[in-house]
Design a protein around this motif. Structure first.
Motif, PDB file in Angstrom:
ATOM      1  N   VAL A  63      21.501  30.484 -35.188  1.00 19.86           N
ATOM      2  CA  VAL A  63      22.670  30.107 -34.384  1.00 19.86           C
ATOM      3  C   VAL A  63      23.294  31.348 -33.745  1.00 19.86           C
ATOM      4  CG1 VAL A  63      25.023  29.225 -34.546  1.00 19.86           C
ATOM      5  CG2 VAL A  63      23.143  27.971 -35.630  1.00 19.86           C
ATOM      6  N   ASP A  64      23.382  32.446 -34.499  1.00 14.05           N
ATOM      7  CA  ASP A  64      23.914  33.684 -33.935  1.00 14.05           C
ATOM      8  C   ASP A  64      23.085  34.134 -32.731  1.00 14.05           C
ATOM      9  OD1 ASP A  64      25.933  33.805 -35.784  1.00 14.05           O
ATOM     10  OD2 ASP A  64      24.918  35.231 -37.100  1.00 14.05           O
ATOM     11  N   LEU A 104      27.147  24.078 -37.592  1.00 17.36           N
ATOM     12  CA  LEU A 104      26.889  23.499 -36.267  1.00 17.36           C
ATOM     13  C   LEU A 104      28.188  23.093 -35.583  1.00 17.36           C
ATOM     14  CD1 LEU A 104      23.762  21.298 -37.084  1.00 17.36           C
ATOM     15  CD2 LEU A 104      23.817  23.570 -36.041  1.00 17.36           C
ATOM     16  N   VAL A 122      29.090  22.392 -27.334  1.00 20.22           N
ATOM     17  CA  VAL A 122      27.760  22.126 -27.874  1.00 20.22           C
ATOM     18  C   VAL A 122      27.476  20.637 -27.787  1.00 20.22           C
ATOM     19  CG1 VAL A 122      28.666  21.888 -30.233  1.00 20.22           C
ATOM     20  CG2 VAL A 122      26.271  22.462 -29.889  1.00 20.22           C
ATOM     21  N   VAL A 125      23.860  32.138 -29.539  1.00 20.07           N
ATOM     22  CA  VAL A 125      25.100  32.538 -28.868  1.00 20.07           C
ATOM     23  C   VAL A 125      24.915  33.875 -28.161  1.00 20.07           C
ATOM     24  CG1 VAL A 125      27.525  33.117 -29.209  1.00 20.07           C
ATOM     25  CG2 VAL A 125      26.500  31.231 -30.497  1.00 20.07           C
ATOM     26  N   ARG A 175      31.162  24.571 -36.056  1.00 21.33           N
ATOM     27  CA  ARG A 175      31.849  25.802 -35.633  1.00 21.33           C
ATOM     28  C   ARG A 175      31.194  26.414 -34.408  1.00 21.33           C
ATOM     29  NH1 ARG A 175      31.924  26.744 -41.260  1.00 21.33           N
ATOM     30  NH2 ARG A 175      30.189  28.213 -41.052  1.00 21.33           N
ATOM     31  N   LEU A 176      29.910  26.108 -34.194  1.00 19.43           N
ATOM     32  CA  LEU A 176      29.231  26.622 -33.010  1.00 19.43           C
ATOM     33  C   LEU A 176      29.972  26.214 -31.738  1.00 19.43           C
ATOM     34  CD1 LEU A 176      26.810  27.937 -31.558  1.00 19.43           C
ATOM     35  CD2 LEU A 176      25.578  25.768 -31.839  1.00 19.43           C
ATOM     36  N   SER A 177      30.579  25.033 -31.750  1.00 21.66           N
ATOM     37  CA  SER A 177      31.290  24.553 -30.561  1.00 21.66           C
ATOM     38  C   SER A 177      32.483  25.437 -30.218  1.00 21.66           C
ATOM     39  CB  SER A 177      31.765  23.110 -30.783  1.00 21.66           C
ATOM     40  OG  SER A 177      32.753  23.058 -31.806  1.00 21.66           O
ATOM     41  N   ARG A 207      32.450  28.678 -30.519  1.00 17.97           N
ATOM     42  CA  ARG A 207      31.958  30.002 -30.126  1.00 17.97           C
ATOM     43  C   ARG A 207      31.368  30.020 -28.722  1.00 17.97           C
ATOM     44  NH1 ARG A 207      27.904  31.809 -34.690  1.00 17.97           N
ATOM     45  NH2 ARG A 207      27.949  33.713 -33.416  1.00 17.97           N
ATOM     46  N   THR A 208      31.229  28.865 -28.106  1.00 14.31           N
ATOM     47  CA  THR A 208      30.603  28.790 -26.783  1.00 14.31           C
ATOM     48  C   THR A 208      31.584  28.193 -25.786  1.00 14.31           C
ATOM     49  OG1 THR A 208      29.672  26.619 -27.302  1.00 14.31           O
ATOM     50  CG2 THR A 208      28.308  28.521 -27.780  1.00 14.31           C
TER      51      THR A 208
END
Length: 291
Positions: free
Chosen positions: A212-213, A244, A255, A216, A246-248, A250-251
């Motif tokens: 995931v890192d 997954l 996501v 990004v 928290r990914l939202s 960071r972008t």
């Protein structure tokens, strides 16, 4: 080993040198059958002895494969070229091996590493578990696979647990013939994102986090959402689902989690992922829920 696919990264736990040689032989045989290039990094057994062992098992790279298709080299020279372990330098070297295999016309590259070199505690070895997580960046493009051989009788148990969690899959040599990697991680380009296949839990947590890192850090278009294909994911624990989600955050464009079903859809629902403005959520049946 014939069940492995390009893109896999597996920690293989062995019991001694003979066990490790058998893993090497199986990996070389599978690589020859697939037409891939195979590079073996050996530590406890000299390269000439590894080649002799392959011949004794009727695996004859000189006659069955192309010249240079199977290479056996010193693990110490590969992992410690300057007498210390430098993950960034090693990653660049491995990336070069992958590129050369592609340029030479091979479908892919299979790398087998005897990790016994780490037992001598060279400078930088404290970065080993972190490196094993980061090297997933190299494999998830699907042009190479990695088999990391650790003797579980020689390595510290706590270290082995951290190393195992940095791999999407771990295998003991005593498992049955039906074994397959618990998790497969693949990068996708159109749309840009990630495909998770199998089961994601504590045993692969660091591997998923590193993937995931990388998504990004290497995102080509921050204005487009990152797509996570979950159609092939049978199970995800709460930590994976939270990662997954928290990914939202960071972008910039959020996501898109799609293909969700079964336990994976339920855990994402429970965590409130479907209610976040930056998450687009699609179930496997095709019904989209856009919060």
């Amino acid at each position: 080993m014939e069940r492995l696919q390009l893109g896999d990264h597996v920690c293989v736990l062995v019991d001694g040198v003979d066990d490790g040689l058998e893993v090497i032989a199986q990996t070389v045989a599978a690589g020859l059958a697939a037409g891939d290039r195979v590079i073996v990094f050996t530590e406890l057994v000299p390269p000439a002895q590894v080649l002799a062992g392959l011949e004794a098992r009727d695996i004859l790279p000189g006659r069955e494969g192309r010249a240079g298709q199977v290479q056996v080299v010193s693990a110490r020279e590969a992992y410690l070229p300057a007498g210390r372990f430098e993950p960034a330098r090693l990653m660049e070297s491995l990336r070069g091996h992958v590129e050369r295999a592609t340029l030479d016309g091979y479908p892919g590259l299979r790398l087998v590493g005897d990790m016994a070199w780490a037992l001598s505690a060279p400078p930088g070895v404290d970065q080993l578990a972190g490196y094993e997580a980061q090297v997933n960046h190299l494999y998830m493009d699907g042009r190479a696979l990695g088999v990391c051989v650790y003797d579980r009788r020689a390595f510290d148990g706590d270290l082995l647990q951290r190393i195992s969690c940095a791999h999407p899959a771990t295998r003991a040599t005593a498992v049955g013939t039906g074994w397959a990697p618990l998790l497969r991680i693949r990068r996708t380009s159109d749309p840009y994102g990630l495909r998770l296949i199998g089961e994601a839990d504590f045993s692969s947590g660091q591997a998923v986090a590193a993937a995931v890192d990388a998504l990004v850090d290497q995102q080509p278009d921050p204005a487009a959402p990152i797509h996570i294909d979950l159609a092939g994911l049978r199970f995800a624990d709460a930590a994976t689902a939270a990662l997954l989600t928290r990914l939202s955050l960071r972008t910039p464009a959020g996501v898109h989690l799609f293909g969700c079903h079964g336990p994976v859809a339920r855990i994402l629902d429970c965590l409130g992922a479907t209610g976040l403005p930056a998450v687009r959520f699609s179930r496997a049946a095709g019904t989209e829920l856009i919060a």
